[in-house]
Design a protein around this motif. Structure first.
Motif, PDB file in Angstrom:
ATOM      1  N   ASN A 144      -6.628   8.851  -2.668  1.00 24.63           N
ATOM      2  CA  ASN A 144      -6.894   7.566  -2.032  1.00 24.63           C
ATOM      3  C   ASN A 144      -8.145   7.632  -1.152  1.00 24.63           C
ATOM      4  OD1 ASN A 144      -6.390   5.773   0.624  1.00 24.63           O
ATOM      5  ND2 ASN A 144      -5.664   4.713  -1.223  1.00 24.63           N
ATOM      6  N   GLU A 197     -11.290   7.927  -3.344  1.00 30.07           N
ATOM      7  CA  GLU A 197     -11.615   6.629  -3.949  1.00 30.07           C
ATOM      8  C   GLU A 197     -12.236   5.689  -2.923  1.00 30.07           C
ATOM      9  OE1 GLU A 197      -8.331   6.422  -7.561  1.00 30.07           O
ATOM     10  OE2 GLU A 197      -7.864   5.439  -5.652  1.00 30.07           O
ATOM     11  N   LEU A 253     -15.944  11.253  -8.262  1.00 36.58           N
ATOM     12  CA  LEU A 253     -15.603  10.794  -6.914  1.00 36.58           C
ATOM     13  C   LEU A 253     -16.262  11.699  -5.884  1.00 36.58           C
ATOM     14  CD1 LEU A 253     -11.740  10.235  -7.263  1.00 36.58           C
ATOM     15  CD2 LEU A 253     -13.481   8.453  -7.021  1.00 36.58           C
ATOM     16  N   TYR A 294     -16.581   5.959 -12.255  1.00 32.89           N
ATOM     17  CA  TYR A 294     -15.190   6.417 -12.126  1.00 32.89           C
ATOM     18  C   TYR A 294     -14.238   5.387 -12.727  1.00 32.89           C
ATOM     19  CZ  TYR A 294     -10.764   7.511  -9.750  1.00 32.89           C
ATOM     20  OH  TYR A 294      -9.461   7.784  -9.455  1.00 32.89           O
ATOM     21  N   GLN A 295     -14.432   4.137 -12.385  1.00 34.07           N
ATOM     22  CA  GLN A 295     -13.591   3.054 -12.915  1.00 34.07           C
ATOM     23  C   GLN A 295     -13.691   2.979 -14.427  1.00 34.07           C
ATOM     24  OE1 GLN A 295     -11.536   2.502 -10.493  1.00 34.07           O
ATOM     25  NE2 GLN A 295     -11.721   0.292 -10.476  1.00 34.07           N
ATOM     26  N   ARG A 353     -11.906   5.927 -16.101  1.00 33.90           N
ATOM     27  CA  ARG A 353     -10.437   5.859 -15.971  1.00 33.90           C
ATOM     28  C   ARG A 353      -9.830   5.006 -17.078  1.00 33.90           C
ATOM     29  NH1 ARG A 353      -8.652   4.261 -10.116  1.00 33.90           N
ATOM     30  NH2 ARG A 353      -6.642   4.282 -11.136  1.00 33.90           N
ATOM     31  N   THR A 382     -15.797   6.901  -1.980  1.00 33.38           N
ATOM     32  CA  THR A 382     -16.727   6.697  -3.094  1.00 33.38           C
ATOM     33  C   THR A 382     -17.079   5.223  -3.232  1.00 33.38           C
ATOM     34  OG1 THR A 382     -15.796   8.613  -4.235  1.00 33.38           O
ATOM     35  CG2 THR A 382     -17.107   7.083  -5.558  1.00 33.38           C
ATOM     36  N   GLN A 383     -16.076   4.362  -3.140  1.00 31.37           N
ATOM     37  CA  GLN A 383     -16.313   2.924  -3.269  1.00 31.37           C
ATOM     38  C   GLN A 383     -17.260   2.432  -2.168  1.00 31.37           C
ATOM     39  OE1 GLN A 383     -12.685   0.662  -3.271  1.00 31.37           O
ATOM     40  NE2 GLN A 383     -13.640  -1.052  -4.322  1.00 31.37           N
ATOM     41  N   TRP A 391     -18.633   4.919  -8.139  1.00 26.16           N
ATOM     42  CA  TRP A 391     -17.354   4.206  -8.226  1.00 26.16           C
ATOM     43  C   TRP A 391     -17.247   3.462  -9.549  1.00 26.16           C
ATOM     44  CZ3 TRP A 391     -12.670   4.249  -6.667  1.00 26.16           C
ATOM     45  CH2 TRP A 391     -11.847   3.137  -6.823  1.00 26.16           C
TER      46      TRP A 391
END
Length: 141
Positions: free
Chosen positions: A118, A121, A83, A135-136, A139, A124-125, A132
């Motif tokens: 938050n 995230e 992130l 990261y997704q 996770r 980054t998105q 992103w």
């Protein structure tokens, strides 16, 4: 390509020698003979490797023990958890009509941590869809 994981790996080596190419780089025979690991700092061209070497050194040295003072300082930054980092605020609480988010002034560490995650995230998105996506993916593992 140089990334934070590679930077962390180099902090555990006893040392490194940097060879900086100029204009067209280094003779391939030298690279082959010495089994040199080539590292890129990005998808662009520089006139020489000196600035890239400084980038490499700065990224590695700052993660060495006691360089930043607090041993945890380097673990809560951009790229450590796939992130970008959350926004930072200092004093005063109000500047030019802009306020520090109330959550950060609350003293409630749980809410502050949640706000930071938050924000990281969201940023980054918006700014780095490639990061992103990674990261997704990580996770879900």
């Amino acid at each position: 390509r140089l990334d934070q994981a590679m930077v962390r790996d180099y902090t555990s080596t006893p040392g490194v020698k940097l060879l900086c190419g100029r204009y067209e780089g280094v003779d391939q025979r030298v690279l082959d003979h010495y089994k040199i690991t080539e590292v890129s700092v990005g998808d662009y061209v520089l006139s020489g490797g000196e600035i890239a070497a400084m980038i490499f050194l700065d990224a590695v040295v700052r993660l060495l023990p006691e360089v930043m003072g607090n041993k945890d300082s380097g673990s809560d930054e951009s790229f450590e958890q796939d992130l970008l980092e959350y926004p930072h605020y200092t004093r005063p609480a109000s500047w030019e009509g802009r306020e520090v988010p109330e959550t950060l002034l609350s003293g409630h560490h749980g809410r502050i941590d949640a706000w930071r995650i938050n924000q990281a995230e969201t940023i980054t998105q918006e700014r780095r869809p490639d990061l992103w996506e990674r990261y997704q993916r990580n996770r879900k593992l």
